[in-house]
Design a protein around this motif. Structure first.
Motif, PDB file in Angstrom:
ATOM      1  N   GLU A 111      44.625  31.123  47.813  1.00  0.00           N
ATOM      2  CA  GLU A 111      43.066  31.421  47.801  1.00  0.00           C
ATOM      3  C   GLU A 111      42.968  32.845  47.532  1.00  0.00           C
ATOM      4  O   GLU A 111      43.502  33.813  48.087  1.00  0.00           O
ATOM      5  CB  GLU A 111      42.176  31.036  48.864  1.00  0.00           C
ATOM      6  CG  GLU A 111      40.981  31.301  48.898  1.00  0.00           C
ATOM      7  CD  GLU A 111      40.034  30.729  50.167  1.00  0.00           C
ATOM      8  OE1 GLU A 111      38.838  31.219  50.237  1.00  0.00           O
ATOM      9  OE2 GLU A 111      40.770  30.299  51.048  1.00  0.00           O
ATOM     10  N   LEU A 112      42.370  33.112  46.247  1.00  0.00           N
ATOM     11  CA  LEU A 112      42.349  34.425  45.757  1.00  0.00           C
ATOM     12  C   LEU A 112      41.260  35.466  47.078  1.00  0.00           C
ATOM     13  O   LEU A 112      40.227  34.783  47.428  1.00  0.00           O
ATOM     14  CB  LEU A 112      41.398  34.738  44.622  1.00  0.00           C
ATOM     15  CG  LEU A 112      42.238  34.476  43.314  1.00  0.00           C
ATOM     16  CD1 LEU A 112      41.545  34.462  42.117  1.00  0.00           C
ATOM     17  CD2 LEU A 112      43.378  35.250  43.365  1.00  0.00           C
ATOM     18  N   ALA A 113      41.942  36.394  47.249  1.00  0.00           N
ATOM     19  CA  ALA A 113      41.084  37.251  48.320  1.00  0.00           C
ATOM     20  C   ALA A 113      39.746  37.810  47.577  1.00  0.00           C
ATOM     21  O   ALA A 113      39.600  38.191  46.685  1.00  0.00           O
ATOM     22  CB  ALA A 113      42.028  38.517  48.684  1.00  0.00           C
ATOM     23  N   GLU A 114      38.715  38.088  48.517  1.00  0.00           N
ATOM     24  CA  GLU A 114      37.499  38.532  48.105  1.00  0.00           C
ATOM     25  C   GLU A 114      37.567  39.957  47.928  1.00  0.00           C
ATOM     26  O   GLU A 114      38.125  40.797  48.790  1.00  0.00           O
ATOM     27  CB  GLU A 114      36.533  38.123  49.265  1.00  0.00           C
ATOM     28  CG  GLU A 114      35.260  38.649  48.899  1.00  0.00           C
ATOM     29  CD  GLU A 114      34.042  38.333  49.933  1.00  0.00           C
ATOM     30  OE1 GLU A 114      33.120  38.800  49.768  1.00  0.00           O
ATOM     31  OE2 GLU A 114      34.434  37.396  50.722  1.00  0.00           O
ATOM     32  N   PRO A 115      37.343  40.354  46.690  1.00  0.00           N
ATOM     33  CA  PRO A 115      37.713  41.889  46.381  1.00  0.00           C
ATOM     34  C   PRO A 115      36.707  42.741  47.325  1.00  0.00           C
ATOM     35  O   PRO A 115      35.587  43.312  46.526  1.00  0.00           O
ATOM     36  CB  PRO A 115      37.146  41.875  44.857  1.00  0.00           C
ATOM     37  CG  PRO A 115      36.309  40.946  44.706  1.00  0.00           C
ATOM     38  CD  PRO A 115      36.920  39.760  45.597  1.00  0.00           C
TER      39      PRO A 115
END
Length: 222
Positions: A111-115
């Motif tokens: 899951e892509l990290a929240e920037p």
């Protein structure tokens, strides 16, 4: 606490891996390095992500062979064989496997990290050291010793891989980022000593000021 111990185990694994050179005891060294990864996985299963990277090192260091690969596999499986064998004989020891079971389910959860500002700043600062170090390394014959060049090359591959993992396995951004720090320190020392100039001195001061600001900001937001 888990992150701190995991980072120590990571450094120990890396040290054992770098001890693997073309010699009569290469298989013994590989067995030890991969066994440490397998053992560390019981504390943090994310250590298993290191296995393909360590195999890549075998190719970079020109020590890959079928016998060496089998020695590495045996090293990985030995801690599991000992732990699961112990649990089979003494079922009450199953509590030892709790950390591994809890974390193993997250191994393939991407899951892509929240920037956020903190994550972006940390990643940019790391790239500010990695990218120039790679550029200088590619255009320079320093270090001249083949073994040192291979190790530096692997550290670059390792750090870029860990940086990518920190973004695609968002639950463990802090863990992977801590694993990056030893490599960042090594590549930073290489960067600022390979090319000594006024520009590099200014860049050195700038990077250190930004690191200090990042540290203060991260403590402030805790």
């Amino acid at each position: 606490m888990v992150y701190a111990v995991s980072s120590l185990l990571f450094v120990v694994s890396l040290t054992l891996l770098f001890a693997c050179v073309q010699a009569d005891d290469t298989r013994r060294s590989l067995y030890s390095a991969f066994a440490m990864v397998g053992l560390s996985a019981f504390l943090t299963p994310m250590h298993l992500y290191l296995l393909p990277l360590f195999i890549i090192y075998m190719f970079i260091a020109n020590i890959f062979s079928i016998k060496n690969f089998v020695a590495a596999l045996l090293g990985v499986f030995t801690p599991f064989w000992l732990f699961f064998g112990t649990v089979y004989v003494f079922p009450e020891a199953a509590a030892v496997l709790k950390l591994f079971k809890d974390g193993a389910g997250q191994l393939f959860v991407f899951e892509l990290a929240e920037p956020s500002l903190l994550l972006l700043a940390a990643s940019v600062l790391e790239l500010m050291l990695l990218l120039p170090a790679v550029a200088i390394f590619a255009g320079s014959s320093s270090p001249a010793k083949p073994l040192l060049r291979r190790r530096l090359q692997f550290i670059m591959v390792l750090n870029f891989s860990l940086l990518l993992l920190s973004w695609v396995v968002s639950e463990n951004f802090g863990l992977f980022y801590m694993w990056c720090l030893p490599g960042v320190a090594i590549l930073g020392s290489y960067l600022f000593t390979a090319r000594i100039s006024r520009v590099m001195n200014i860049y050195f001061a700038l990077v250190n000021i930004l690191w200090i600001l990042l540290a203060v900001y991260s403590v402030w937001t805790v």
